[in-house]
Design a protein around this motif. Structure first.
Motif, PDB file in Angstrom:
ATOM      1  N   LEU A  19     -27.190  20.513 -11.627  1.00  0.00           N
ATOM      2  CA  LEU A  19     -28.292  19.548 -11.617  1.00  0.00           C
ATOM      3  C   LEU A  19     -28.890  19.418 -10.221  1.00  0.00           C
ATOM      4  O   LEU A  19     -30.111  19.332 -10.056  1.00  0.00           O
ATOM      5  N   GLU A  20     -28.031  19.412  -9.219  1.00  0.00           N
ATOM      6  CA  GLU A  20     -28.519  19.349  -7.841  1.00  0.00           C
ATOM      7  C   GLU A  20     -29.329  20.601  -7.506  1.00  0.00           C
ATOM      8  O   GLU A  20     -30.381  20.526  -6.872  1.00  0.00           O
ATOM      9  N   ALA A  21     -28.858  21.759  -7.963  1.00  0.00           N
ATOM     10  CA  ALA A  21     -29.590  23.008  -7.722  1.00  0.00           C
ATOM     11  C   ALA A  21     -30.950  22.972  -8.416  1.00  0.00           C
ATOM     12  O   ALA A  21     -31.959  23.400  -7.843  1.00  0.00           O
ATOM     13  N   ASP A  28     -37.821  20.319  -4.481  1.00  0.00           N
ATOM     14  CA  ASP A  28     -37.900  20.698  -3.069  1.00  0.00           C
ATOM     15  C   ASP A  28     -38.456  22.101  -2.856  1.00  0.00           C
ATOM     16  O   ASP A  28     -38.717  22.495  -1.727  1.00  0.00           O
ATOM     17  N   GLY A  29     -38.593  22.880  -3.942  1.00  0.00           N
ATOM     18  CA  GLY A  29     -39.162  24.220  -3.833  1.00  0.00           C
ATOM     19  C   GLY A  29     -38.224  25.262  -3.239  1.00  0.00           C
ATOM     20  O   GLY A  29     -38.676  26.296  -2.753  1.00  0.00           O
ATOM     21  N   MET A  30     -36.929  25.023  -3.297  1.00  0.00           N
ATOM     22  CA  MET A  30     -35.965  25.962  -2.730  1.00  0.00           C
ATOM     23  C   MET A  30     -35.886  27.220  -3.598  1.00  0.00           C
ATOM     24  O   MET A  30     -35.903  27.145  -4.821  1.00  0.00           O
ATOM     25  N   ALA A  45     -26.916  35.381 -10.658  1.00  0.00           N
ATOM     26  CA  ALA A  45     -26.149  34.333 -11.345  1.00  0.00           C
ATOM     27  C   ALA A  45     -26.948  33.035 -11.405  1.00  0.00           C
ATOM     28  O   ALA A  45     -26.958  32.345 -12.427  1.00  0.00           O
ATOM     29  N   VAL A  46     -27.624  32.706 -10.318  1.00  0.00           N
ATOM     30  CA  VAL A  46     -28.439  31.488 -10.290  1.00  0.00           C
ATOM     31  C   VAL A  46     -29.619  31.629 -11.250  1.00  0.00           C
ATOM     32  O   VAL A  46     -29.915  30.709 -12.019  1.00  0.00           O
TER      33      VAL A  46
END
Length: 81
Positions: A19-21, A28-30, A45-46
Protein backbone atom coordinates in the motif's frame (compact mmCIF):
# COMPACT_ATOMS: atom_id res chain seq x y z
CA UNK A 1 3.32 -33.78 9.39
CA UNK A 2 2.93 -30.11 10.22
CA UNK A 3 3.67 -27.63 7.46
CA UNK A 4 5.43 -24.36 8.09
CA UNK A 5 3.39 -21.22 7.64
CA UNK A 6 4.22 -17.55 7.97
CA UNK A 7 3.07 -15.73 11.09
CA UNK A 8 -0.39 -14.17 10.84
CA UNK A 9 1.04 -10.66 10.86
CA UNK A 10 3.41 -11.37 7.93
CA UNK A 11 0.59 -10.87 5.43
CA UNK A 12 -0.42 -7.61 7.07
CA UNK A 13 3.14 -6.28 6.97
CA UNK A 14 3.48 -7.20 3.30
CA UNK A 15 0.13 -5.55 2.55
CA UNK A 16 1.23 -2.36 4.29
CA UNK A 17 4.48 -2.29 2.32
CA UNK A 18 2.55 -2.68 -0.91
CA UNK A 19 0.00 0.00 0.00
CA UNK A 20 2.86 2.36 0.79
CA UNK A 21 4.46 1.52 -2.57
CA UNK A 22 1.17 2.21 -4.36
CA UNK A 23 0.90 5.57 -2.62
CA UNK A 24 4.47 6.48 -3.48
CA UNK A 25 3.92 5.56 -7.14
CA UNK A 26 0.47 7.07 -7.67
CA UNK A 27 0.68 10.15 -5.45
CA UNK A 28 4.38 10.94 -5.27
CA UNK A 29 5.15 9.80 -8.83
CA UNK A 30 7.93 7.41 -7.82
CA UNK A 31 9.08 5.08 -10.59
CA UNK A 32 8.86 1.30 -10.43
CA UNK A 33 12.66 1.14 -10.56
CA UNK A 34 13.04 3.28 -7.45
CA UNK A 35 10.28 1.37 -5.66
CA UNK A 36 11.99 -1.90 -6.56
CA UNK A 37 15.24 -0.69 -5.08
CA UNK A 38 13.52 0.45 -1.88
CA UNK A 39 11.60 -2.83 -1.56
CA UNK A 40 14.66 -4.97 -2.39
CA UNK A 41 12.84 -6.52 -5.33
CA UNK A 42 13.27 -6.50 -9.05
CA UNK A 43 11.49 -3.93 -11.18
CA UNK A 44 9.61 -6.80 -12.84
CA UNK A 45 8.38 -8.01 -9.43
CA UNK A 46 7.06 -4.55 -8.60
CA UNK A 47 5.38 -4.25 -12.01
CA UNK A 48 3.81 -7.65 -11.40
CA UNK A 49 2.43 -6.58 -8.03
CA UNK A 50 0.77 -3.56 -9.60
CA UNK A 51 -0.59 -5.63 -12.49
CA UNK A 52 -2.13 -8.20 -10.13
CA UNK A 53 -3.91 -5.42 -8.25
CA UNK A 54 -5.18 -3.82 -11.47
CA UNK A 55 -6.39 -7.19 -12.76
CA UNK A 56 -8.23 -7.89 -9.50
CA UNK A 57 -9.97 -4.51 -9.26
CA UNK A 58 -13.71 -4.71 -8.96
CA UNK A 59 -16.28 -1.98 -9.43
CA UNK A 60 -17.39 -0.13 -6.33
CA UNK A 61 -20.25 -1.93 -4.64
CA UNK A 62 -21.13 0.90 -2.27
CA UNK A 63 -24.86 1.15 -1.76
CA UNK A 64 -24.89 4.67 -0.34
CA UNK A 65 -23.77 7.45 -2.71
CA UNK A 66 -22.07 9.29 0.17
CA UNK A 67 -19.66 6.35 0.48
CA UNK A 68 -18.38 6.94 -3.05
CA UNK A 69 -16.89 10.36 -2.41
CA UNK A 70 -13.26 9.27 -2.28
CA UNK A 71 -13.19 10.36 1.34
CA UNK A 72 -10.51 7.97 2.55
CA UNK A 73 -7.52 10.01 3.65
CA UNK A 74 -4.08 9.35 2.17
CA UNK A 75 -2.28 6.46 3.83
CA UNK A 76 -5.47 5.35 5.62
CA UNK A 77 -3.92 1.95 6.35
CA UNK A 78 -1.37 3.31 8.80
CA UNK A 79 -2.13 2.66 12.43
CA UNK A 80 -0.53 5.89 13.63
CA UNK A 81 -0.58 9.25 11.84
Amino acid sequence: MRRWSAPDNAGRAEDERFLEAMHRHEVDGMSFAVLARDLCRSRAAVCGMFKRVRDAEQPCQCVNPENRDGGMPPRWWRKCP
